[in-house]
Design a protein around this motif. Sequence first.
Motif, PDB file in Angstrom:
ATOM      1  N   LEU A  84     -16.734  40.025 -50.119  1.00 19.69           N
ATOM      2  CA  LEU A  84     -17.609  40.240 -49.104  1.00 19.69           C
ATOM      3  C   LEU A  84     -18.474  38.791 -48.747  1.00 19.69           C
ATOM      4  N   LEU A  85     -18.696  37.898 -50.023  1.00 20.96           N
ATOM      5  CA  LEU A  85     -19.026  36.570 -49.942  1.00 20.96           C
ATOM      6  C   LEU A  85     -18.131  35.714 -49.124  1.00 20.96           C
ATOM      7  N   LYS A  86     -16.958  35.786 -49.383  1.00 17.86           N
ATOM      8  CA  LYS A  86     -16.051  34.923 -48.793  1.00 17.86           C
ATOM      9  C   LYS A  86     -15.957  35.243 -46.941  1.00 17.86           C
ATOM     10  N   VAL A  87     -16.073  36.614 -46.931  1.00 21.32           N
ATOM     11  CA  VAL A  87     -15.993  36.924 -45.612  1.00 21.32           C
ATOM     12  C   VAL A  87     -17.259  36.439 -44.812  1.00 21.32           C
ATOM     13  N   PRO A  99     -18.180  32.839 -39.495  1.00 14.30           N
ATOM     14  CA  PRO A  99     -18.693  32.100 -38.425  1.00 14.30           C
ATOM     15  C   PRO A  99     -17.737  31.069 -38.087  1.00 14.30           C
ATOM     16  N   PHE A 100     -16.982  30.330 -38.962  1.00 18.70           N
ATOM     17  CA  PHE A 100     -15.846  29.385 -38.545  1.00 18.70           C
ATOM     18  C   PHE A 100     -14.785  30.037 -37.480  1.00 18.70           C
ATOM     19  N   TRP A 101     -14.224  31.155 -37.893  1.00 17.46           N
ATOM     20  CA  TRP A 101     -13.333  31.743 -37.257  1.00 17.46           C
ATOM     21  C   TRP A 101     -13.734  32.274 -35.972  1.00 17.46           C
ATOM     22  N   GLU A 103     -25.852  22.391 -37.226  1.00 11.10           N
ATOM     23  CA  GLU A 103     -26.870  21.855 -38.226  1.00 11.10           C
ATOM     24  C   GLU A 103     -26.986  22.680 -39.347  1.00 11.10           C
ATOM     25  N   LEU A 104     -26.607  23.909 -39.507  1.00 10.12           N
ATOM     26  CA  LEU A 104     -26.710  24.704 -40.578  1.00 10.12           C
ATOM     27  C   LEU A 104     -25.364  24.639 -41.356  1.00 10.12           C
ATOM     28  N   ARG A 105     -25.496  23.997 -42.721  1.00 14.80           N
ATOM     29  CA  ARG A 105     -24.215  23.422 -43.345  1.00 14.80           C
ATOM     30  C   ARG A 105     -23.669  24.810 -43.991  1.00 14.80           C
ATOM     31  N   GLU A 106     -24.390  25.977 -44.265  1.00 16.90           N
ATOM     32  CA  GLU A 106     -23.925  27.303 -44.557  1.00 16.90           C
ATOM     33  C   GLU A 106     -22.844  27.764 -43.897  1.00 16.90           C
ATOM     34  N   LEU A 107     -22.713  27.585 -42.534  1.00 18.25           N
ATOM     35  CA  LEU A 107     -21.983  28.071 -41.556  1.00 18.25           C
ATOM     36  C   LEU A 107     -20.750  27.444 -41.387  1.00 18.25           C
ATOM     37  N   ALA A 148     -28.269  40.717 -53.597  1.00 19.64           N
ATOM     38  CA  ALA A 148     -27.153  39.710 -53.151  1.00 19.64           C
ATOM     39  C   ALA A 148     -25.723  40.211 -53.906  1.00 19.64           C
ATOM     40  N   PRO A 149     -24.746  40.019 -53.267  1.00 18.29           N
ATOM     41  CA  PRO A 149     -23.478  40.366 -53.827  1.00 18.29           C
ATOM     42  C   PRO A 149     -23.094  39.680 -55.332  1.00 18.29           C
TER      43      PRO A 149
END
Length: 212
Positions: free
Chosen positions: A165-168, A173-175, A82-86, A154-155
Amino acid sequence: MTQANKLTLLRLALVPGFMVFMVFDHFWTRVAALVIFIIASITDWYDGKIARQTGSVTVIGTFLDPLVDKMLIAAALVGFVELRELHIPAWMVVLIISREFLITGLRSLAATRGIVMAADSAGKYKMASQITAIIVIMIILILNAGFDLWPAYAPNPAYDWQLLLLKVLERTPFWLVFWVTMLTIVSGYLYIRKYSGLLREEFAVLKIPKVS
């Protein structure tokens, strides 16, 4: 009621609280959800240890313990979708939960034959990977909420290492869930292969004879 069963019921009672705190997108509610999940995970390890050491393994405990584990894991994973950020796709969670339903059904089938399906190394590794992945993802959620609450920390995408760092934080979570999904499928396959004889016997019994 044994001490181990009390801990299992405590873990069951923690599941709704964990889900409530997962719903709210705030730094402190996410911290609370992580603390609840860690406490529940510790009770999972501890109640099994108590049951083995005291010889107080019960039928209700054998039934409830893995069921509550699955409820806790499912609550976390469904909440993540449900959390789109993930960016966690629903199909991964569906596969994980479907595997758990399938193996639970196989365990019930084995129980009717007096066979106890003990957790093997693949199943234990799968469970450990699920718990680890969920904890890491929840830490990422806490960091994201913290950056929103305190923007000064925040980075800054203007700097290459902070952009990395932001990309990681965005892609991890997906991987992690993808890795857990693969382990879950492999573990389920190994269980089914190990008890394939039981399944063949059941299908043989259910086979409808031809009418001549």
